[in-house]
Design an enzyme around this catalytic site. Structure first.
Site, mmCIF file in Angstrom:
data_model
loop_
_atom_site.group_PDB
_atom_site.id
_atom_site.type_symbol
_atom_site.label_atom_id
_atom_site.label_comp_id
_atom_site.label_asym_id
_atom_site.label_seq_id
_atom_site.Cartn_x
_atom_site.Cartn_y
_atom_site.Cartn_z
ATOM 1 N N THR A 1 0.688 -1.451 0.198
ATOM 2 C CA THR A 1 0.309 -0.073 0.406
ATOM 3 C C THR A 1 0.820 1.088 -0.105
ATOM 4 O O THR A 1 2.025 1.125 0.173
ATOM 5 C CB THR A 1 -1.312 0.304 1.094
ATOM 6 O OG1 THR A 1 0.101 -0.049 2.558
ATOM 7 C CG2 THR A 1 -1.564 -1.391 1.690
ATOM 8 N N LYS B 1 -15.804 16.703 10.743
ATOM 9 C CA LYS B 1 -16.607 16.687 12.339
ATOM 10 C C LYS B 1 -16.436 17.607 13.357
ATOM 11 O O LYS B 1 -15.834 18.613 13.048
ATOM 12 C CB LYS B 1 -15.874 15.877 12.846
ATOM 13 C CG LYS B 1 -15.779 14.391 12.940
ATOM 14 C CD LYS B 1 -15.380 13.378 13.405
ATOM 15 C CE LYS B 1 -14.359 11.933 12.737
ATOM 16 N NZ LYS B 1 -13.013 12.506 12.623
ATOM 17 N N GLU C 1 -6.002 -4.114 -0.805
ATOM 18 C CA GLU C 1 -5.928 -5.694 -0.033
ATOM 19 C C GLU C 1 -7.092 -5.909 -0.304
ATOM 20 O O GLU C 1 -7.301 -6.517 0.163
ATOM 21 C CB GLU C 1 -6.710 -4.855 1.520
ATOM 22 C CG GLU C 1 -5.428 -4.323 2.522
ATOM 23 C CD GLU C 1 -5.240 -2.680 2.670
ATOM 24 O OE1 GLU C 1 -5.350 -2.437 0.971
ATOM 25 O OE2 GLU C 1 -4.997 -1.993 3.244
ATOM 26 N N TRP D 1 -20.755 15.014 10.710
ATOM 27 C CA TRP D 1 -20.173 14.791 9.425
ATOM 28 C C TRP D 1 -20.205 15.197 8.080
ATOM 29 O O TRP D 1 -21.096 15.598 7.757
ATOM 30 C CB TRP D 1 -20.022 13.495 9.169
ATOM 31 C CG TRP D 1 -19.447 12.236 10.819
ATOM 32 C CD1 TRP D 1 -19.046 12.950 11.896
ATOM 33 C CD2 TRP D 1 -18.845 10.755 10.800
ATOM 34 N NE1 TRP D 1 -18.622 12.168 12.795
ATOM 35 C CE2 TRP D 1 -18.065 10.858 12.110
ATOM 36 C CE3 TRP D 1 -18.573 9.975 9.590
ATOM 37 C CZ2 TRP D 1 -17.797 10.048 12.483
ATOM 38 C CZ3 TRP D 1 -18.355 8.609 10.270
ATOM 39 C CH2 TRP D 1 -17.594 8.814 11.625
HETATM 40 P P1 ADP Z 1 -3.299 3.173 -1.816
HETATM 41 O O1 ADP Z 1 -2.154 2.376 -1.623
HETATM 42 O O2 ADP Z 1 -3.274 4.929 -2.156
HETATM 43 O O3 ADP Z 1 -4.047 3.411 0.143
HETATM 44 P P2 ADP Z 1 -5.311 1.916 -2.766
HETATM 45 O O4 ADP Z 1 -5.887 2.080 -4.138
HETATM 46 O O5 ADP Z 1 -5.684 0.764 -1.728
HETATM 47 O O6 ADP Z 1 -4.006 2.633 -2.559
HETATM 48 O O7 ADP Z 1 -6.275 3.116 -1.660
HETATM 49 C C1 ADP Z 1 -7.806 2.234 -1.526
HETATM 50 C C2 ADP Z 1 -8.643 4.044 -1.131
HETATM 51 O O8 ADP Z 1 -8.682 3.770 -2.119
HETATM 52 C C3 ADP Z 1 -10.048 3.164 -0.349
HETATM 53 O O9 ADP Z 1 -9.968 2.760 0.991
HETATM 54 C C4 ADP Z 1 -10.902 4.044 -0.774
HETATM 55 O O10 ADP Z 1 -10.819 5.088 0.282
HETATM 56 C C5 ADP Z 1 -9.974 5.061 -2.200
HETATM 57 N N1 ADP Z 1 -10.754 4.287 -3.163
HETATM 58 C C6 ADP Z 1 -11.023 3.582 -3.810
HETATM 59 N N2 ADP Z 1 -11.278 3.564 -5.094
HETATM 60 C C7 ADP Z 1 -12.542 4.485 -4.903
HETATM 61 C C8 ADP Z 1 -13.636 4.878 -5.828
HETATM 62 N N3 ADP Z 1 -14.411 4.721 -6.504
HETATM 63 N N4 ADP Z 1 -14.394 5.840 -4.930
HETATM 64 C C9 ADP Z 1 -13.778 6.842 -3.777
HETATM 65 N N5 ADP Z 1 -12.734 5.817 -2.690
HETATM 66 C C10 ADP Z 1 -12.156 5.728 -3.511
#
Ligand code: ADP
Length: 540
Positions: free
Chosen positions: A185, A438, A330, A443
């Site tokens: 990640t 917040k 993940e 929220w």
């Molecule tokens: P990183 O390595 O940057 O964490 P990830 O691709 O694993 O990359 O990031 C996942 C996160 O990206 C998700 O938990 C969510 O918050 C955000 N995310 C992914 N797709 C979307 C989407 N279509 N809309 C909003 N948020 C998204």
């Protein structure tokens, strides 16, 4: 009583063998790092993957060894995906956009044995070489003529390694639960965490994403994965293309509007995948040249929320359905998808867009639920929002060589996102838990505000963060990057947002900036901005 069917393991080598036998002439086209276009078929790719497996064997690679890649989306990177995993070793895709100290951290943490690197990234590697204690060799992914002058010692040449080998190699059979690929990640807080995909999880995920109600990939598709192969395996698309025999078009290092347009037009791409910022660049370029993307049927947008203005632009200017998808490293990554359903087809556009803007429904295999802070499940009424939990055969059960029990609860993975789920199963992300604002105990969704702001024609990029406020604890401020040559004031923006969001959501300040910081996976780096602007409203 047990069933009596064959327990043939699901292995990545099987994908390649299938494509070679059933779709031998289907093409893989790549924009090369050295320049020019490379074109070959699954038959050619299969041969080179076996040559690679022989070369790796000669270099002493064994099953379970981690083999790093620092590479763009090209045919050579594809060969590594297939060849390394096929022989039972593990393809570890390293994200070159990480900070240098994170790059050396993950290569050491994974104990990579070899590193395959594109020409672009050799300079990035040079100052790190002393710290990379587990590497036994670095292979530059090019031919002899393009081998670089470098301070790195003993560099190997990819094409020479392959040329020296026969294409006769029998892929080994082993447990489908063996590790196939490793991806970290981006680690906005703390060190990046490794997610170790298995052959089984990779193939089940690839099959799932091909479904018509998912991304809809078939042998008739021509897919363009703009999402990098170093970011969650290009969302699994290279595996999915191989199992369907789809034509694949790799953009190499050039992901700007003109380069993408050229590839889309010459290769007749039908399906393209990428994060919103990529599409913003392409859409702006298409407006500039006054052309439309005629061959493309759909684009998949994920990694960050797709703004409604983008959904509309694709539909109304280019006649392209934007498939909004959600997932994370993940989750392999596909968790939910907002494909064009029967009910969407019959809806007027004004009604369809808000639904399309939701992150969509889970594909079969994964289950979702939302819970409150005590872990109690919340209603699927599209209103209640809570922590989003996910489970399924392509969802991580733990991190690689690290304990994070707080993320894994009774067989569910806590995504860190806050979401709603409606009675039809559509999930909508409200925010990242750490980004939600917040204000006086209520929220505010930073994502929703950002998307509303993006609807203004003068806005190139928007970012909303919560900053300290004397009365309300936190209040939103809106940071905006204007489009070139456009003028807009704070008052204009507030007026534009009025009526689009609840009155108490309206940002307390609009700040115009030249650029916004991004993470290695292209997301807004809100943590840094929060630090920078935390007393912005207190100081005024
Ligand atoms: P990183 O390595 O940057 O964490 P990830 O691709 O694993 O990359 O990031 C996942 C996160 O990206 C998700 O938990 C969510 O918050 C955000 N995310 C992914 N797709 C979307 C989407 N279509 N809309 C909003 N948020 C998204």
């Amino acid at each position: 009583m047990q069933g009596q069917m064959m327990n043939r393991p699901l292995l990545i080598s099987g994908l390649l063998e299938y494509a070679e036998q059933v779709y031998p002439n289907s093409e893989i086209v790549s924009r090369q790092v050295e320049g020019g276009i490379h074109r070959y078929t699954y038959t050619d790719a299969g041969k080179r993957c076996r040559q690679l497996a022989n070369a790796l064997t000669k270099l002493g690679v064994e099953q379970g060894d981690r083999i790093g890649t620092l590479a763009w989306n090209t045919n050579r990177h594809y060969e590594l995906y297939m060849g390394v995993s096929g022989m039972g070793a593990i393809t570890h895709t390293v994200n070159p956009r990480l900070f240098p100290e994170q790059i050396s951290y993950i290569i050491n943490h994974a104990e990579d044995r070899l590193l395959f690197v594109d020409l672009t990234f050799v300079p990035l590697l040079e100052p790190l070489a002393d710290q990379l204690t587990t590497l036994q060799g670095i292979v530059v992914m090019t031919d002899r003529a393009h081998m670089p002058e470098s301070s790195l010692e003993g560099l190997l040449c990819y094409e020479e390694l392959l040329d020296a080998e026969s294409d006769d190699y029998d892929w080994p059979t082993f447990s489908e639960e063996s590790a196939a690929a490793l991806c970290y990640t981006s680690g906005t807080t703390g060190n990046p965490k490794g997610v170790l995909y298995s052959h089984r999880s990779t193939i089940l995920h690839a099959q799932a994403i091909c479904q018509p109600q998912a991304i809809n990939i078939s042998c008739d598709s021509t897919i363009l994965p703009v999402v990098p192969m170093f970011h969650v395996c290009a969302w699994g698309s290279p595996y999915a293309a191989t199992l369907t025999g789809a034509k694949m078009v790799f953009p190499g290092p050039q992901m700007d509007g003109p380069s993408l347009h050229e590839l889309i037009e010459t290769e007749k791409v039908t399906l393209a995948l990428g994060v919103p910022t990529i599409w913003m660049g392409l859409l702006a370029y298409m407006d500039e040249i006054g052309k439309t993307l005629d061959s493309v049927e759909s684009v998949v947008v994920g990694g960050a929320a797709a703004p409604v203005s983008m959904i509309q632009k694709f539909q109304e200017t280019h006649d392209i359905f934007l498939i909004h998808a959600w997932g994370m490293t993940e989750t392999s990554p596909l968790g939910t998808i907002s494909s064009c359903s029967r009910e969407m087809k019959s809806m007027p556009l004004a009604e369809r867009y808000p639904l399309q803007q939701k992150q969509g429904r889970p594909i079969y295999g994964v289950s979702l639920k939302i819970v409150d802070d005590d872990g109690v499940e919340l209603a699927r009424d599209g209103v209640a929002f809570g922590r989003l939990l996910i489970t399924g055969p392509w969802v991580a059960e733990s991190y690689f060589r690290e304990d994070h029990p707080e993320n894994f609860i009774d067989g569910w993975f806590d995504t860190g996102d806050v979401a709603t789920i409606d009675p039809q199963g559509y999930m909508q992300i409200v925010d990242r838990r750490k980004d939600v604002i917040k204000s006086g105990g209520e929220w505010i969704s930073s994502i929703e505000l950002e998307n509303a702001a993006l609807g203004h024609p003068a806005v190139a990029e928007s970012c909303v963060i919560g900053v300290a406020h004397k009365k309300w604890d936190e209040r939103p401020i809106l940071l905006i990057v204007k489009k070139l040559g456009e003028a807009i004031s704070q008052d204009d923006m507030i007026e534009f947002l009025t009526g689009k969001v609840a009155k108490w959501w309206l940002p307390d300040a609009v700040v115009f900036v030249d650029e916004l910081p991004h993470t290695a996976t292209g997301k807004l780096l809100k943590m840094t901005l929060r630090e920078e602007y935390q007393s912005y409203l207190l100081d005024r």
